[in-house]
Scaffold this active site. Sequence first.
Site, PDB file in Angstrom:
ATOM      1  N   LYS A 145     -15.728   4.252   5.076  1.00  0.00           N
ATOM      2  CA  LYS A 145     -14.443   3.968   6.159  1.00  0.00           C
ATOM      3  C   LYS A 145     -14.626   4.929   7.198  1.00  0.00           C
ATOM      4  CE  LYS A 145     -10.509   2.637   4.706  1.00  0.00           C
ATOM      5  NZ  LYS A 145      -8.940   2.933   4.206  1.00  0.00           N
ATOM      6  N   GLU A 150       0.830  -1.057   0.026  1.00  0.00           N
ATOM      7  CA  GLU A 150       0.048   0.005  -0.179  1.00  0.00           C
ATOM      8  C   GLU A 150       0.883   1.353  -0.019  1.00  0.00           C
ATOM      9  OE1 GLU A 150      -2.842   0.511   3.200  1.00  0.00           O
ATOM     10  OE2 GLU A 150      -3.617  -1.583   3.095  1.00  0.00           O
ATOM     11  N   GLU A 189      -9.477   9.312   4.914  1.00  0.00           N
ATOM     12  CA  GLU A 189      -9.656   7.868   5.004  1.00  0.00           C
ATOM     13  C   GLU A 189     -10.649   7.680   3.578  1.00  0.00           C
ATOM     14  OE1 GLU A 189      -8.489   5.373   6.332  1.00  0.00           O
ATOM     15  OE2 GLU A 189      -7.626   6.386   8.104  1.00  0.00           O
ATOM     16  N   GLU A 220     -13.688   5.555  -0.696  1.00  0.00           N
ATOM     17  CA  GLU A 220     -14.918   4.493  -0.178  1.00  0.00           C
ATOM     18  C   GLU A 220     -15.304   5.116   0.727  1.00  0.00           C
ATOM     19  OE1 GLU A 220     -12.772   0.502   0.490  1.00  0.00           O
ATOM     20  OE2 GLU A 220     -11.149   2.060  -0.447  1.00  0.00           O
TER      21      GLU A 220
END
Length: 407
Positions: free
Chosen positions: A322, A265, A328, A319
């Site tokens: 999250k 990541e 985030e 997203e």
Amino acid sequence: MEFLRFFCYASIILSISACLFPIMVNSVGINYGQIANNLPTPENVVPLVKSIGATKVKLYDADPRVLSAFANTGVEFIVGLGNEYLDKMRDPNKAQAWVQQNVQAHLPATKITCIFVGNEVLTFNDTSLSDNLLPAMQSVHTALVNLGLDKQVTVTTAHSLAILQTSYPPSAGAFREDLIDCLGETLSFHQKTGSPFLINAYPYFAYKGNPKQIPLDFVLFQPNQGVIDPGTNLHYDNMLYAQIDAVYSALASLGYKKLPVHISETGWPSKGDEDEVGATSDNAKKYNGNLIKLMAKKTGTPMRPNSDLNIYVFALFNENMKPGPTSERNYGLFKPDGTPAYHLGISNINVVGSNTTAAGGIGNAVRTPSSPTSSSTGYLSISSATERYQIVGHVLLASLLLTKTLV
């Protein structure tokens, strides 16, 4: 009709992309997270993945819809077993049942090459997780052996950069002393089975923690004077490569010099809260755009110039479910409707943006599950894991420019 129209446009996009950016083929890995209730169907994700030249995808679970959608595409997959499964996976029978259902059932049509068991387990400081990590990895590997799949599918786990005690200079990289025994056993497993060592690295958090001391250009792969490692005299002009080499040094110090390191990541948020310094679309564009261009050159780090950089950008989509700060939910290269979150300055992504917008985005091809499809404990919040670096006092390489003078 919307579904068919999307694929018509997608075919045009892919044809143009292949002509504009052939160098990007086989060079990009992408994290495909699904903690959201507004993402496109997996079938509609396939052309988006291909449009950025990605040939490797990392999932945080083994979603059968995704794995089926990517069948016969040639895209390589890393699938995940979340932290919540570690205790169950100690049982060889349960591990074999999971592998049969989630891996073997999709082979060979879908190219699954790796299973990562647990995410950032060692830096949660939770013995109920860490004690189960290696036994779970061993059970999953044994299942692969029993099924005759161990030659094509490896087993690993993903670590936070917080496993490092020292990260500057890169040549002095060292693991936390309290983790060495546990890491040693895990590293022995990697060596015996031929699996890679995965690390999640986010220069963004180093900059966020010390924006006045750390030059932004150094973390964004922009032109800068860089720094010299006094131990090797090697020159570093970006923080990510310095972090990777610190991991190589830490591995070498324990006798694992040849163990392959993959960056599972790394990324940069395009939006954040007021106190999240640097979380802007312009910075995200520079970080991810420059990183992808660098990956296309197929050059290694200063310490390992001939080693392949296996880097997975975080993430494919923003997203919306999250938890944590605004950042985030804003790491995606794409918005849920298939349009770019920002333009990377790379021709094929810009083409995707203009064409999918013309086609009305993904339109009716968006699914709306009642809850997120992935709930791996270590994946729910990036910041919660990385901010622990400061809490427990580990060096994030933020000290790199606090204590050293730019050359």
